[in-house]
Scaffold this active site. Sequence first.
Site, PDB file in Angstrom:
ATOM      1  N   LYS A 207       0.842  -1.203   0.000  1.00  0.00           N
ATOM      2  CA  LYS A 207       0.000   0.000   0.000  1.00  0.00           C
ATOM      3  C   LYS A 207       0.876   1.251   0.000  1.00  0.00           C
ATOM      4  O   LYS A 207       0.695   2.151  -0.805  1.00  0.00           O
ATOM      5  CB  LYS A 207      -0.917  -0.043   1.225  1.00  0.00           C
ATOM      6  CG  LYS A 207      -1.847   1.131   1.336  1.00  0.00           C
ATOM      7  CD  LYS A 207      -2.815   0.929   2.496  1.00  0.00           C
ATOM      8  CE  LYS A 207      -3.556   2.224   2.779  1.00  0.00           C
ATOM      9  NZ  LYS A 207      -4.503   2.098   3.884  1.00  0.00           N
ATOM     10  N   GLU A 213      10.531  -4.760   4.439  1.00  0.00           N
ATOM     11  CA  GLU A 213      10.557  -6.184   4.075  1.00  0.00           C
ATOM     12  C   GLU A 213      10.227  -6.356   2.587  1.00  0.00           C
ATOM     13  O   GLU A 213      10.932  -7.037   1.839  1.00  0.00           O
ATOM     14  CB  GLU A 213       9.525  -6.982   4.890  1.00  0.00           C
ATOM     15  CG  GLU A 213       9.847  -7.135   6.352  1.00  0.00           C
ATOM     16  CD  GLU A 213       9.240  -6.044   7.216  1.00  0.00           C
ATOM     17  OE1 GLU A 213       8.969  -4.941   6.684  1.00  0.00           O
ATOM     18  OE2 GLU A 213       9.066  -6.271   8.420  1.00  0.00           O
ATOM     19  N   GLY A 267      -4.954  -1.983   5.023  1.00  0.00           N
ATOM     20  CA  GLY A 267      -4.143  -3.125   4.587  1.00  0.00           C
ATOM     21  C   GLY A 267      -4.826  -4.462   4.815  1.00  0.00           C
ATOM     22  O   GLY A 267      -4.945  -5.292   3.911  1.00  0.00           O
ATOM     23  N   ARG A 268      -5.315  -4.684   6.033  1.00  0.00           N
ATOM     24  CA  ARG A 268      -5.894  -5.997   6.350  1.00  0.00           C
ATOM     25  C   ARG A 268      -7.293  -6.165   5.768  1.00  0.00           C
ATOM     26  O   ARG A 268      -7.925  -7.217   5.950  1.00  0.00           O
ATOM     27  CB  ARG A 268      -5.893  -6.228   7.868  1.00  0.00           C
ATOM     28  CG  ARG A 268      -6.587  -5.158   8.679  1.00  0.00           C
ATOM     29  CD  ARG A 268      -6.243  -5.278  10.149  1.00  0.00           C
ATOM     30  NE  ARG A 268      -6.698  -4.163  10.952  1.00  0.00           N
ATOM     31  CZ  ARG A 268      -6.066  -2.994  11.058  1.00  0.00           C
ATOM     32  NH1 ARG A 268      -4.964  -2.784  10.361  1.00  0.00           N
ATOM     33  NH2 ARG A 268      -6.538  -2.033  11.834  1.00  0.00           N
ATOM     34  N   GLU A 353      -5.173  -7.078  15.096  1.00  0.00           N
ATOM     35  CA  GLU A 353      -4.639  -5.781  14.679  1.00  0.00           C
ATOM     36  C   GLU A 353      -5.747  -4.720  14.720  1.00  0.00           C
ATOM     37  O   GLU A 353      -5.473  -3.544  14.944  1.00  0.00           O
ATOM     38  CB  GLU A 353      -4.048  -5.891  13.263  1.00  0.00           C
ATOM     39  CG  GLU A 353      -3.166  -4.709  12.882  1.00  0.00           C
ATOM     40  CD  GLU A 353      -2.445  -4.909  11.552  1.00  0.00           C
ATOM     41  OE1 GLU A 353      -1.953  -6.021  11.286  1.00  0.00           O
ATOM     42  OE2 GLU A 353      -2.389  -3.956  10.778  1.00  0.00           O
ATOM     43  N   HIS A 384      -5.692 -33.068  17.637  1.00  0.00           N
ATOM     44  CA  HIS A 384      -4.581 -33.889  18.127  1.00  0.00           C
ATOM     45  C   HIS A 384      -3.500 -33.027  18.770  1.00  0.00           C
ATOM     46  O   HIS A 384      -2.384 -33.484  18.973  1.00  0.00           O
ATOM     47  CB  HIS A 384      -3.990 -34.708  16.973  1.00  0.00           C
ATOM     48  CG  HIS A 384      -4.991 -35.659  16.391  1.00  0.00           C
ATOM     49  ND1 HIS A 384      -5.038 -36.991  16.731  1.00  0.00           N
ATOM     50  CD2 HIS A 384      -6.014 -35.451  15.527  1.00  0.00           C
ATOM     51  CE1 HIS A 384      -6.037 -37.570  16.087  1.00  0.00           C
ATOM     52  NE2 HIS A 384      -6.644 -36.654  15.347  1.00  0.00           N
ATOM     53  N   LYS A 512       7.720  -0.988  12.429  1.00  0.00           N
ATOM     54  CA  LYS A 512       8.360  -0.495  11.206  1.00  0.00           C
ATOM     55  C   LYS A 512       9.478   0.493  11.551  1.00  0.00           C
ATOM     56  O   LYS A 512      10.481   0.560  10.868  1.00  0.00           O
ATOM     57  CB  LYS A 512       7.328   0.142  10.274  1.00  0.00           C
ATOM     58  CG  LYS A 512       6.352  -0.863   9.663  1.00  0.00           C
ATOM     59  CD  LYS A 512       5.470  -0.241   8.581  1.00  0.00           C
ATOM     60  CE  LYS A 512       4.453  -1.245   8.044  1.00  0.00           C
ATOM     61  NZ  LYS A 512       3.662  -0.772   6.920  1.00  0.00           N
TER      62      LYS A 512
HETATM   63  C1  G6Q Z   1      -2.623  -3.909   7.843  1.00  0.00           C
HETATM   64  C2  G6Q Z   1      -1.400  -3.347   8.353  1.00  0.00           C
HETATM   65  C3  G6Q Z   1      -0.133  -4.030   7.899  1.00  0.00           C
HETATM   66  C4  G6Q Z   1       0.275  -3.692   6.467  1.00  0.00           C
HETATM   67  C5  G6Q Z   1       1.691  -4.163   6.240  1.00  0.00           C
HETATM   68  C6  G6Q Z   1       2.169  -3.915   4.833  1.00  0.00           C
HETATM   69  O1  G6Q Z   1      -3.710  -3.464   8.064  1.00  0.00           O
HETATM   70  O2  G6Q Z   1      -1.361  -1.998   8.129  1.00  0.00           O
HETATM   71  O3  G6Q Z   1      -0.203  -5.425   8.048  1.00  0.00           O
HETATM   72  O4  G6Q Z   1      -0.601  -4.294   5.565  1.00  0.00           O
HETATM   73  O5  G6Q Z   1       2.526  -3.523   7.148  1.00  0.00           O
HETATM   74  O6  G6Q Z   1       2.091  -2.571   4.520  1.00  0.00           O
HETATM   75  P1  G6Q Z   1       2.253  -2.107   3.034  1.00  0.00           P
HETATM   76  O7  G6Q Z   1       1.155  -2.707   2.230  1.00  0.00           O
HETATM   77  O8  G6Q Z   1       2.206  -0.615   3.062  1.00  0.00           O
HETATM   78  O9  G6Q Z   1       3.579  -2.627   2.557  1.00  0.00           O
END
Ligand code: G6Q
Length: 547
Positions: A207, A213, A267-268, A353, A384, A512
Amino acid sequence: MKKELVKFKYWKKLKGHYKKMRSVQMRDLFDTDEKRADKFTVQTDFMYCDFSKNRINGKTMKYLLRLAEECKLHEAIEAMFCGQRINTTENRPVLHTALRNRGNSPVYVDGKNVMPQINEVLAKMRDFSEAVRFGKFKGYTGKKLTNIVNIGIGGSDLGPVMATEALRKYWAKDINCYFISNIDGTACAEVLNKINPETTLFIVASKTFTTIETLTNAKTCRKWLVDALGEHAVAKHFVALSTNTEEVKKFGINPDNMFEFWDFVGGRYSMWSAIGLSIAIAVGMDNFEKMLDGAYAMDRHFRETDFEHNIPVILAMLGIWYNNFFNLKSYAVVPYDEYLRYVPAYLQQLDMESNGKYISKDNKQVHYMTGPVLFGGAGTNVQHSFFQLIHQGTTVVPCDFIIPAISHNEIGEHHEILVANVLAQGEALMRGKTTKEVTEELAKLGKSKDEVAILKKFKTFDGNRPSNTIVFKKIDPYSLGALIAMYEHKVFVQGIIWNINSFDQMGVELGKQLAKNILPELQGNAQGVAHDGSTNNLIRYIRRLRK
Ligand code: G6Q
C-alpha cells in the site's frame, strides 16, 4: 464525549444477568427446550450459523442486542458504508465494502463517487489477469508466465495467501502461486530456487511502497531477474499494487504496470482490491468477482438484517459476552477444511490488529477488556494438539467451527469422518462427560473398581464450553467472500461496542520504526544509541557471532 461503556444501562443489566448465567449448564438448557437449536440458529441462502451451544438464553441475547443499540451500532454501520471518516486517527473513510459494492450504487468520499475508479481498476485487473492466464501477456523471452510471485507482507500478503489456498481447486492448471513476505532471506531464496525467471511474474504488493521487508525482497527478486534476463525484462516481469505512484516509479516499475488502490482501503481489508491480483490470476477474474459477490451478499445481510438475525452482530455480541462478562481472554477458530487452513492466521491479523487496543476513540484508557487472543488451525489436526486445553484446560476458550457440507475431494469416507469429527467436538464441548457416565463407561470396558477410582476424574469433562458452528454447502469463491466479510463485520461491531478505532495499527507502525534504529548498529555503521542493557548485549553478541 461518549458515556463510558461500563455505565451503559444494558452493560449493567448484563453484569447482573451474568451472575445468574454463570452456573447454568447448556446441557440443561437443551434438555428443557427442544426448540433451542432452532431459536439460536440463523440461516441465509449461503450460510447456516448455529450459535445454540453458547451459555445464553433469550434474555442474554435480548440484553446483548440492546447493548448494541445503546452503542448506536445502526448509525455506526451506516457511517462506515457511507464513507464517513470513521478511521479517526488517520482521518480516513473505511470503504472495503465499496470494493465489492456489486450493486454499484454511488459511494461518496468528499463529494466524489468512488465507484468509477474502483470499477476501472477491476476492469484493468480483468484485462491483465486474462492476458496472463491466456498467455497474451508473455515474459521477455516470449514464454508464458506461469509462476506468480506475490511479494508483500501483513495485509498485502495474508489475504492473497489465504484466499488462493482456499480456492486452490479453482487454479488454472498451468499456474503456480508463491508468496514472499518475511524479510528472512530464506523466504526469498526458497521461492527463487524453485522458479524460472523467463516464466515468472513478480507482483510487488505494498500500500505504502515503503515497507522495508517488501522493498528488500522486491529488490532481491529484481536483481535476480535482471541478472538472468537484463534490465529490459523488468517491464514484462514486474507489476506493482499500491497507493503510492511516486514510490513505484522510484523503484523502477512503470506506472502502466501499476494497479491502484486508495487510502480508504486498510491493509488488512485489502484483498478485495488490486491487492487481490494474484488471486485473480490464479482462479480467474470471474471467480474473483464471485468472491466479491459473496462478500457483497454478507454486506447486505449485515446492513439490512435486524440484529436478532444478523450473523456478524450475533457473533460479535457473543464475543463481548465471553470477553467482558465471563472474562475469557482467548478465542479459537477451527475450519474443518484443508483449503481453509490459513484462515486462522488471516483472522489473527484481522481481529488482533483491529481490536488489540487500549485507548478509546475518546482518547482515554479503557476500563474493560478489548480484543481477545485469537488462535486456531485446521480440524482435525488441532484435535490432536491444543484441543486438550479446549476440553479440560482451566480456562474456557470459545470456538468457531467452520465446515463445508460437501468436499472438493470426495474420496472414500474422508469427508464423512471430517464432518463427524466437527459435530462431535461441538457436542462434547457442550455436554461434557459426567463422572457417572465415565464410571459406567469404564465398567463396561471391564475396568476394576480400583482402576475406575483412579481414572474417573481424569476422564470427566465439565463441558459447558461454548462453540458456534458455521456450515456452508461448499467452499467456493462466493462462500469464501461471505465468510471473510462476516468476520470483518464481526470485528467492526466489537470495535464499536468497545469504542475503539478498529482501523489504525500503531503497534505495527512501531515495529516499522524500531528496526531502523538498530540496523546500522548491527551493520557496525553506528554506535551509541542508548538501548537497554539487554538489547545492547544482544547486538554485541550477535555481531560477535557473525564475525
Ligand atoms: C494492515 C497493516 C499491515 C500492512 C503491512 C504492509 O492493516 O497496516 O499489516 O498491511 O505492514 O504494509 P504495506 O502494504 O504498506 O507494505
